[in-house]
Design a protein around this motif. Structure first.
Motif, PDB file in Angstrom:
ATOM      1  N   THR A  10       0.818  -1.212   0.000  1.00 57.53           N
ATOM      2  CA  THR A  10       0.000   0.000   0.000  1.00 57.53           C
ATOM      3  C   THR A  10       0.854   1.265   0.000  1.00 57.53           C
ATOM      4  N   ASP A  11       2.170   1.092   0.105  1.00 58.32           N
ATOM      5  CA  ASP A  11       3.111   2.200   0.033  1.00 58.32           C
ATOM      6  C   ASP A  11       4.065   1.907  -1.118  1.00 58.32           C
ATOM      7  N   ASN A  12       3.936   2.645  -2.201  1.00 54.15           N
ATOM      8  CA  ASN A  12       4.713   2.375  -3.408  1.00 54.15           C
ATOM      9  C   ASN A  12       6.190   2.711  -3.288  1.00 54.15           C
ATOM     10  N   SER A  13       6.600   3.308  -2.170  1.00 58.44           N
ATOM     11  CA  SER A  13       8.025   3.595  -1.984  1.00 58.44           C
ATOM     12  C   SER A  13       8.790   2.366  -1.502  1.00 58.44           C
ATOM     13  N   TYR A  14       8.063   1.269  -1.218  1.00 58.89           N
ATOM     14  CA  TYR A  14       8.684   0.025  -0.788  1.00 58.89           C
ATOM     15  C   TYR A  14       8.375  -1.092  -1.776  1.00 58.89           C
ATOM     16  N   LYS A  15       9.195  -2.133  -1.738  1.00 53.89           N
ATOM     17  CA  LYS A  15       8.907  -3.356  -2.479  1.00 53.89           C
ATOM     18  C   LYS A  15       9.172  -4.547  -1.565  1.00 53.89           C
ATOM     19  N   ALA A  16       8.497  -5.667  -1.837  1.00 54.04           N
ATOM     20  CA  ALA A  16       8.597  -6.838  -0.975  1.00 54.04           C
ATOM     21  C   ALA A  16       9.322  -7.981  -1.663  1.00 54.04           C
ATOM     22  N   SER A  17      10.074  -8.737  -0.883  1.00 52.92           N
ATOM     23  CA  SER A  17      10.703  -9.957  -1.394  1.00 52.92           C
ATOM     24  C   SER A  17      10.905 -10.922  -0.236  1.00 52.92           C
ATOM     25  N   VAL A  18      11.016 -12.206  -0.556  1.00 48.61           N
ATOM     26  CA  VAL A  18      11.363 -13.199   0.447  1.00 48.61           C
ATOM     27  C   VAL A  18      12.876 -13.130   0.668  1.00 48.61           C
ATOM     28  N   PHE A  19      13.278 -12.756   1.861  1.00 47.76           N
ATOM     29  CA  PHE A  19      14.702 -12.643   2.170  1.00 47.76           C
ATOM     30  C   PHE A  19      15.307 -14.014   2.452  1.00 47.76           C
ATOM     31  N   ALA A  20      14.557 -14.875   3.162  1.00 46.96           N
ATOM     32  CA  ALA A  20      15.070 -16.208   3.488  1.00 46.96           C
ATOM     33  C   ALA A  20      13.931 -17.140   3.868  1.00 46.96           C
ATOM     34  N   THR A  21      14.142 -18.436   3.618  1.00 44.47           N
ATOM     35  CA  THR A  21      13.216 -19.484   4.026  1.00 44.47           C
ATOM     36  C   THR A  21      13.953 -20.435   4.961  1.00 44.47           C
ATOM     37  N   ASN A  22      13.294 -21.541   5.313  1.00 45.67           N
ATOM     38  CA  ASN A  22      13.904 -22.524   6.197  1.00 45.67           C
ATOM     39  C   ASN A  22      15.192 -23.126   5.639  1.00 45.67           C
ATOM     40  N   LYS A  23      15.426 -22.963   4.351  1.00 46.18           N
ATOM     41  CA  LYS A  23      16.664 -23.483   3.768  1.00 46.18           C
ATOM     42  C   LYS A  23      17.901 -22.840   4.393  1.00 46.18           C
ATOM     43  N   ALA A  24      17.716 -21.668   4.999  1.00 45.85           N
ATOM     44  CA  ALA A  24      18.841 -20.998   5.666  1.00 45.85           C
ATOM     45  C   ALA A  24      19.214 -21.679   6.970  1.00 45.85           C
ATOM     46  N   GLY A  25      18.297 -22.520   7.513  1.00 43.21           N
ATOM     47  CA  GLY A  25      18.607 -23.268   8.726  1.00 43.21           C
ATOM     48  C   GLY A  25      17.785 -22.902   9.940  1.00 43.21           C
ATOM     49  N   PHE A  26      17.041 -21.788   9.904  1.00 46.05           N
ATOM     50  CA  PHE A  26      16.198 -21.434  11.036  1.00 46.05           C
ATOM     51  C   PHE A  26      14.878 -22.200  10.954  1.00 46.05           C
TER      52      PHE A  26
END
Length: 300
Positions: free
Chosen positions: A30-46
Motif C-alpha cells: 500500500t506504500d509504493n516507496s517500498y517493495k517486498a521480497s522473500v529474504f530467506a526461508t527454512n533453507k537458511a537453517g532457522f
C-alpha cells in the motif's frame, strides 16, 4: 540467504513463491516507496522465528519454533547461540545493549535470558523470581531490562544481577505486554495484542492509550527507528508505521501462508525485515524484506 524472485500479478499485488512454500503467500503493498521480497526461508537453517533484530550487518533471531537464539550474517551464515540445552523453550523477543550483550524472553520457559558479548549463555532471572511467561523486552535508560509478562499482566524491571521488581503493576490494566520499545525522548511504547491497544508511558510514568481497540488493529511487535514506530499485526496480517504527527499508516498487508507476521526490525538504510510464522507447529517460517525502492541492496 538467497533472495527469491517475485512475480507482480496486478498493480500492488505480489505473489511470493518458491519450491519450499506449500501455499501461495500474498503481499499487498500500500506504500509504493517500498517493495517486498522473500529474504530467506527454512533453507537458511532457522525454524519459525518470532523476534528479530538487525545489528551491524547481522540478523539476530528469537527462533520460537527451534527453541533457539540464532544469528545470521552474509559471511558466516546461520549460527546457533543458545537453545533448549540451556533451558529456554520458546524464545520470544530480544534486545542488544551497547556492549553487544543479547537479552531475550521466553513465553514458555519464562525468565530473562542472556547471551553475553563473551559468548556465555545464562539465565538472568527465572520463574522463581516471578517471571512466569515473558513477552516484550526493552532496554531502559537506567541500564535495567524491562520485561512484560503476559500471564501476570505486569511489566517487570530486571537488573543485570537478576534483581526483579514491578515496573508497571496490574493496576495499569495492560493485559498482555507483547512488545515494548523506548524512543529517544524516554517514552516507552507498549503493544498489548490481547486488548488491541498501543500504549505510551511518558517519562513521568503516566500511561496513555495512543491507539485503543481500533477495528482490524492488534499490535504484535513494535520497533522504533528515526522517529517512526513500525508495527506488525499477526491477527490481521499487516505492517503499519506510526508517527505521532501523522495517522497510523499501512505499508503492507499479508495473506495466505505469509499472513502471520511477527517480529519487525529496520536496518541502517531503512529497509524493514519481518518474520512470518507460516506454521509454528511444524516449525516453518520465513523472513520477508520490505525494502526501499531506491535503496542499493548490493551495498549491504
Amino acid at each position: 540467504m538467497k533472495r527469491l524472485s517475485i512475480a507482480f500479478i496486478l498493480g500492488g499485488l505480489i505473489f511470493l513463491t518458491s519450491c519450499s512454500l506449500k501455499k501461495e503467500g500474498l503481499v499487498i503493498m500500500t506504500d509504493n516507496s517500498y517493495k517486498a521480497s522473500v529474504f530467506a526461508t527454512n533453507k537458511a537453517g532457522f525454524g519459525s522465528p518470532d523476534g528479530l533484530l538487525w545489528r551491524n550487518g547481522k540478523l539476530y533471531l528469537a527462533d520460537e519454533g527451534s527453541d533457539a537464539l540464532e544469528v545470521w550474517s552474509k559471511a558466516g551464515g546461520l549460527q546457533r547461540l543458545a537453545d533448549s540445552r540451556l533451558g529456554c523453550l520458546s524464545p520470544e523477543d530480544l534486545v542488544i545493549d551497547s556492549h553487544n550483550n543479547i537479552f531475550f524472553t521466553d513465553d514458555d520457559a519464562g525468565g530473562l535470558w542472556e547471551f553475553t558479548a563473551e559468548g556465555a549463555p545464562r539465565l538472568v532471572a527465572g520463574k522463581d523470581k516471578g517471571l512466569i511467561s515473558t513477552e516484550g523486552i526493552a532496554l531502559a535508560p537506567d541500564g535495567s531490562i524491562l520485561v512484560g509478562d503476559g500471564e501476570q499482566h505486569e511489566v517487570f524491571s530486571v537488573t543485570r544481577d537478576g534483581k526483579v521488581s514491578v515496573f508497571l503493576g496490574k493496576e495499569y490494566g495492560i493485559t498482555k505486554p507483547e512488545s515494548m520499545v523506548f524512543d529517544e525522548k524516554g517514552n516507552l511504547y507498549i503493544a498489548d495484542n490481547e486488548d488491541n491497544v498501543l500504549y505510551l508511558l511518558d517519562p513521568n510514568h503516566k500511561l496513555h492509550r495512543l491507539i485503543d481497540r481500533r477495528d482490524s488493529f492488534s499490535p504484535e511487535t513494535i520497533f522504533y527507528s528515526k522517529g517512526s514506530l513500525y508495527i506488525t499485526d499477526s491477527k490481521d496480517g499487516k505492517l503499519y508505521v506510526y508517527n505521532p504527527s501523522e495517522e497510523l499508516r499501512t505499508i503492507a498487508a499479508f495473506g495466505g501462508q505469509l499472513k502471520n507476521v511477527q517480529g519487525v526490525t529496520v536496518d541502517d538504510g531503512g529497509n524493514i525485515f519481518l518474520t512470518v510464522q507460516s506454521d509454528l507447529k511444524h516449525n516453518v517460517g520465513n523472513i520477508i524484506e520490505i525494502s526501499k525502492e531506491n535503496s542499493d541492496i548490493a551495498q549491504r
